[in-house]
Write a protein that holds these residues in place. Structure first.
Motif, short mmCIF file in Angstrom:
data_model
loop_
_atom_site.label_atom_id
_atom_site.label_comp_id
_atom_site.label_asym_id
_atom_site.label_seq_id
_atom_site.Cartn_x
_atom_site.Cartn_y
_atom_site.Cartn_z
N ASP A 7 0.83 -1.21 0.00
CA ASP A 7 0.00 0.00 0.00
C ASP A 7 0.86 1.25 0.00
OD1 ASP A 7 -2.20 -1.66 0.21
OD2 ASP A 7 -2.38 -1.41 2.38
N ILE A 8 1.81 1.29 0.93
CA ILE A 8 2.63 2.49 1.10
C ILE A 8 3.51 2.72 -0.12
CG2 ILE A 8 4.52 3.48 2.46
CD1 ILE A 8 3.25 2.09 4.91
N THR A 11 1.28 3.97 -3.01
CA THR A 11 0.74 5.30 -2.72
C THR A 11 1.84 6.35 -2.71
OG1 THR A 11 -1.02 4.31 -1.39
CG2 THR A 11 -0.60 6.64 -1.06
N ALA A 12 2.95 6.09 -2.03
CA ALA A 12 4.01 7.07 -1.92
C ALA A 12 4.67 7.34 -3.27
CB ALA A 12 5.06 6.60 -0.91
N ALA A 13 4.85 6.30 -4.07
CA ALA A 13 5.44 6.51 -5.40
C ALA A 13 4.57 7.42 -6.24
CB ALA A 13 5.62 5.16 -6.10
N HIS A 14 3.25 7.20 -6.19
CA HIS A 14 2.34 8.06 -6.94
C HIS A 14 2.36 9.48 -6.40
CE1 HIS A 14 -1.66 9.90 -7.73
NE2 HIS A 14 -1.50 9.34 -8.92
N LEU A 60 -9.58 -0.73 2.57
CA LEU A 60 -9.69 0.68 2.16
C LEU A 60 -8.32 1.22 1.72
CD1 LEU A 60 -12.08 2.07 4.92
CD2 LEU A 60 -12.51 2.18 2.46
N ALA A 61 -7.28 0.90 2.47
CA ALA A 61 -5.94 1.36 2.11
C ALA A 61 -5.52 0.79 0.76
CB ALA A 61 -4.94 0.98 3.20
N ALA A 62 -5.85 -0.49 0.53
CA ALA A 62 -5.49 -1.13 -0.74
C ALA A 62 -6.26 -0.51 -1.90
CB ALA A 62 -5.75 -2.63 -0.65
N ILE A 63 -7.56 -0.26 -1.71
CA ILE A 63 -8.38 0.33 -2.77
C ILE A 63 -7.90 1.75 -3.07
CG2 ILE A 63 -10.71 1.13 -3.38
CD1 ILE A 63 -11.78 -1.24 -1.71
N GLU A 64 -7.53 2.50 -2.02
CA GLU A 64 -7.02 3.85 -2.26
C GLU A 64 -5.75 3.81 -3.09
OE1 GLU A 64 -5.22 7.64 -2.03
OE2 GLU A 64 -4.32 5.84 -1.14
N ALA A 65 -4.85 2.87 -2.78
CA ALA A 65 -3.63 2.73 -3.57
C ALA A 65 -3.96 2.34 -5.01
CB ALA A 65 -2.71 1.68 -2.93
N MET A 144 1.32 0.71 10.61
CA MET A 144 2.22 1.85 10.38
C MET A 144 1.45 3.16 10.27
SD MET A 144 5.17 0.18 7.93
CE MET A 144 4.10 -0.84 6.92
N ASP A 145 0.31 3.26 10.98
CA ASP A 145 -0.48 4.49 11.04
C ASP A 145 -0.26 5.17 12.38
OD1 ASP A 145 -1.61 4.15 8.52
OD2 ASP A 145 -3.30 2.98 9.31
N SER A 146 -0.30 6.49 12.36
CA SER A 146 -0.17 7.27 13.59
C SER A 146 -0.78 8.64 13.35
CB SER A 146 1.32 7.43 13.96
OG SER A 146 2.00 8.22 12.99
N ALA A 147 -0.97 9.40 14.43
CA ALA A 147 -1.52 10.75 14.30
C ALA A 147 -0.57 11.65 13.52
CB ALA A 147 -1.80 11.32 15.69
N ASP A 148 0.74 11.46 13.68
CA ASP A 148 1.70 12.25 12.90
C ASP A 148 1.51 11.99 11.40
OD1 ASP A 148 2.73 13.20 15.24
OD2 ASP A 148 4.69 12.23 15.05
N ALA A 149 1.40 10.72 11.04
CA ALA A 149 1.20 10.37 9.64
C ALA A 149 -0.14 10.90 9.14
CB ALA A 149 1.28 8.86 9.45
N ASN A 150 -1.16 10.82 9.98
CA ASN A 150 -2.48 11.30 9.57
C ASN A 150 -2.48 12.80 9.29
OD1 ASN A 150 -3.56 8.74 9.84
ND2 ASN A 150 -4.32 9.09 11.90
N ALA A 151 -1.74 13.57 10.11
CA ALA A 151 -1.66 15.01 9.88
C ALA A 151 -1.09 15.32 8.51
CB ALA A 151 -0.81 15.65 10.98
#
Length: 262
Positions: A7-8, A11-14, A60-65, A144-151
């Motif tokens: 997923d990451i 998503t990150a590459a895009h 959801l994470a997979a579909i978003e990617a 690998m989710d956190s409030a920092d990442a969410n911000a």
């Protein structure tokens, strides 16, 4: 490979505008599609408190990617119980981005408004630091989710949305306020943070800063000359009197191009 890593990576590459080599990209997207459609089953561990939501959040994470690479469809959402109010913030951000990209989702505009309202309701500020009302429950470290990442991911999700334009500088400042010793909590949070700051700068700060920035506090003033110090600097002003004129209000103006940060 672990699905969260896929997923990451996708998503990150895009997000970074970095194309993936064709063969690995195809294997990655096929694996994510197979997971979403139930052809690949992952018996992943999660805490007891999250087990009722874990699979939906992963999908959801997979579909978003997949949606970033033109490989997602509304049909893939049929195996997910749509309950945005119960999801962690990371999943709510994924849901917002899926709704923006995919056609054919029932009640799409209504669901988009609902997701936006829920995200805004979770935002809070401690001084200038961005917080989330359900921050403790958002720390899904096993994904690998956190409030920092969410911000940071929220900034990426709304940086081009006119409805969030006025709040974006506050989101960016609030995300920076979450740093400790110039870094966020996790490696993935630092990845999203760098991408978010780069996107914000490209969108709103592409014009170079020139001229002078003038700060006035009471009767005193100080000036920063951008030609002499292109990377910025500090201005020192005497503390104003506690009582009587002149008033102790700080005023800063930019005399030139660009939008420097204070």
């Amino acid at each position: 490979q672990d699905g969260n890593v896929l997923d990451i990576c996708a998503t990150a590459a895009h997000e970074a505008g970095q194309p993936l080599p064709d063969a690995p990209r195809e294997r990655m997207l096929q694996a994510l599609g197979a997971f979403v459609e139930g052809r690949v089953v992952r018996n992943a561990w999660s805490p007891a408190s999250a087990r009722g939501l874990d699979l939906d959040v992963r999908k959801l994470a997979a579909i978003e990617a997949l949606s970033r690479h033109g490989r997602a469809s509304a049909r893939q959402l049929q195996s997910i119980q749509i309950a945005p109010n119960l999801w962690p913030t990371a999943a709510l951000i994924d849901w917002l981005r899926i709704l923006k990209r995919l056609d054919g989702i029932p009640q799409r505009e209504q669901r988009l408004q609902e997701a936006t309202t829920l995200l805004r309701a979770r935002l809070t500020y401690a001084g200038t630091t961005l917080k989330f009302s359900n921050e403790d429950a958002d720390f899904w470290w096993w994904q690998m989710d956190s409030a920092d990442a969410n911000a940071a991911r929220l900034i990426l999700a709304v940086v081009d949305d006119a409805a969030w334009k006025d709040e974006l500088p506050r989101l960016v400042q609030g995300a920076l306020g979450r740093q400790h010793r110039a870094a966020w909590l996790t490696t993935t949070a630092n990845l999203w943070g760098v991408l978010a700051l780069n996107r914000f700068a490209a969108r709103f700060e592409s014009q170079p800063v020139t001229g002078r920035s003038v700060a006035t506090l009471g009767a005193a003033s100080a000036t920063h000359d951008w030609a002499a110090a292109r990377k910025g600097g500090r201005l020192m002003l005497p503390w104003p009197a506690l009582a009587g004129p002149p008033a102790g209000s700080l005023s800063v103006t930019q005399q030139g191009s660009g939008r420097p940060w204070l």
